[in-house]
Motif scaffolding. Structure first.
Motif, PDB file in Angstrom:
ATOM      1  N   UNK A 188      66.185  21.150  36.537  1.00 18.11           N
ATOM      2  CA  UNK A 188      65.491  22.169  35.752  1.00 18.11           C
ATOM      3  C   UNK A 188      66.399  22.571  34.603  1.00 18.11           C
ATOM      4  N   UNK A 189      65.829  22.511  33.424  1.00 23.60           N
ATOM      5  CA  UNK A 189      66.575  22.852  32.212  1.00 23.60           C
ATOM      6  C   UNK A 189      65.739  23.834  31.396  1.00 23.60           C
ATOM      7  N   UNK A 190      66.401  24.842  30.842  1.00 20.02           N
ATOM      8  CA  UNK A 190      65.672  25.827  30.052  1.00 20.02           C
ATOM      9  C   UNK A 190      66.541  26.251  28.876  1.00 20.02           C
ATOM     10  N   UNK A 191      65.873  26.552  27.769  1.00 17.88           N
ATOM     11  CA  UNK A 191      66.582  26.994  26.565  1.00 17.88           C
ATOM     12  C   UNK A 191      65.921  28.267  26.056  1.00 17.88           C
ATOM     13  N   UNK A 192      66.746  29.165  25.527  1.00 24.33           N
ATOM     14  CA  UNK A 192      66.251  30.392  24.931  1.00 24.33           C
ATOM     15  C   UNK A 192      67.157  30.797  23.788  1.00 24.33           C
ATOM     16  N   UNK A 193      66.847  31.929  23.158  1.00 18.39           N
ATOM     17  CA  UNK A 193      67.712  32.428  22.092  1.00 18.39           C
ATOM     18  C   UNK A 193      67.762  33.940  22.152  1.00 18.39           C
ATOM     19  N   UNK A 194      68.827  34.493  21.583  1.00 14.12           N
ATOM     20  CA  UNK A 194      69.012  35.941  21.604  1.00 14.12           C
ATOM     21  C   UNK A 194      69.820  36.378  20.395  1.00 14.12           C
TER      22      UNK A 194
END
Length: 273
Positions: A153-159
């Motif tokens: 499981x791989x996930x990407x986000x930004x902040x």
């Protein structure tokens, strides 16, 4: 069985919060990025990375990452969920990650920071409800997902700011998620508009209103067009129109970084709708 014994046995079965682990971080100043390989138990491990457009003071003395296994009922998480009925920690991955640059040191970054998490403790399936959430300080956790994928499981986000990150099972209807993200974007726009020049404020407010109006009328293609235009405006700016610095003293608002995070995760939700 007495009630006292039942409570005692139940407590034994619930996962207890572990002490936060200060993890070893690999720094790549040339690439403005950090990476940490984190092992929390025999069944829970992950790779966690943060990438920056630009960063200053990205050193072990200024920048640290902590991780811990938490109870599924830990109030530090449960009391900050968007809804305790439809969002929850996955039992196989009850992990809280905290990124806490030293407020007395000189760390700062501009724009949106990209967050990536990869783990074999979870498995990606089509339509998975697993999402990456973030909370600043004691605020409510918000979905910042930009991409999910396999491997396991791989996930990407930004902040545009730090501190806490985790994976949640989000069972909310996607239309409700979209509505919530639009409200967050509108609220943040209203909170920062007075800090902007007339031209920047007008451009931002007009595009957000165009996006919101299109969604209210069920016109998703028009909403996506307005959203993509807003993202392009923000990505093309270098801090001239929209302030884009966050520093560890947490005394300024990274307007461009926050707007990019809010708009990019909204685009993800619109795409999967």
């Amino acid at each position: 069985m007495t009630l006292l014994r039942l409570i005692f046995l139940t407590a034994l079965l619930l996962p207890a919060s572990a002490k936060a682990l200060s993890v070893d971080v690999n720094f790549n100043q040339a690439a403005n990025s950090v990476n940490a390989e984190i092992d929390l138990s025999s069944t829970v491990s992950l790779d966690f990375s943060v990438g920056f457009e630009k960063a200053v003071g990205l050193t072990p003395q200024n920048f640290s990452i902590d991780a811990e296994l938490v109870s599924l009922t830990d109030p530090r998480v449960v009391n900050r969920l968007p809804t305790s009925l439809l969002t929850s920690l996955p039992a196989a991955f009850p992990v809280l990650i905290s990124v806490e640059p030293d407020p007395t040191k000189g760390f700062a970054f501009s724009g949106a920071a990209t967050i990536e998490l990869y783990t074999k403790s979870l498995h990606y399936t089509q339509g998975t409800p697993l999402r990456l959430f973030h909370a600043h300080g004691d605020e409510t956790f918000q979905d910042i997902t930009l991409m999910t994928g396999s491997g396991s499981y791989r996930v990407r986000g930004s902040t545009g700011q730090f501190s806490d990150f985790l994976i949640l099972v989000d069972l909310r209807d996607n239309l409700d998620v979209i509505s919530d993200k639009v409200s967050q974007l509108e609220n943040f726009t209203n909170a920062v508009r007075q800090q902007l020049s007339f031209d920047a404020e007008t451009q931002l407010v007009d595009l957000v209103q165009e996006l919101s109006s299109a969604l209210d009328q069920g016109q998703h293609p028009q909403a996506m067009t307005a959203l993509n235009e807003l993202i392009h405006v923000l990505e093309s700016d270098n801090g001239t129109l929209y302030p884009d610095v966050w520093r560890s003293s947490d005394d300024v608002i990274n307007v461009r970084g926050r707007l990019l995070s809010l708009t990019q995760t909204l685009r993800y939700s619109l795409r999967i709708n």
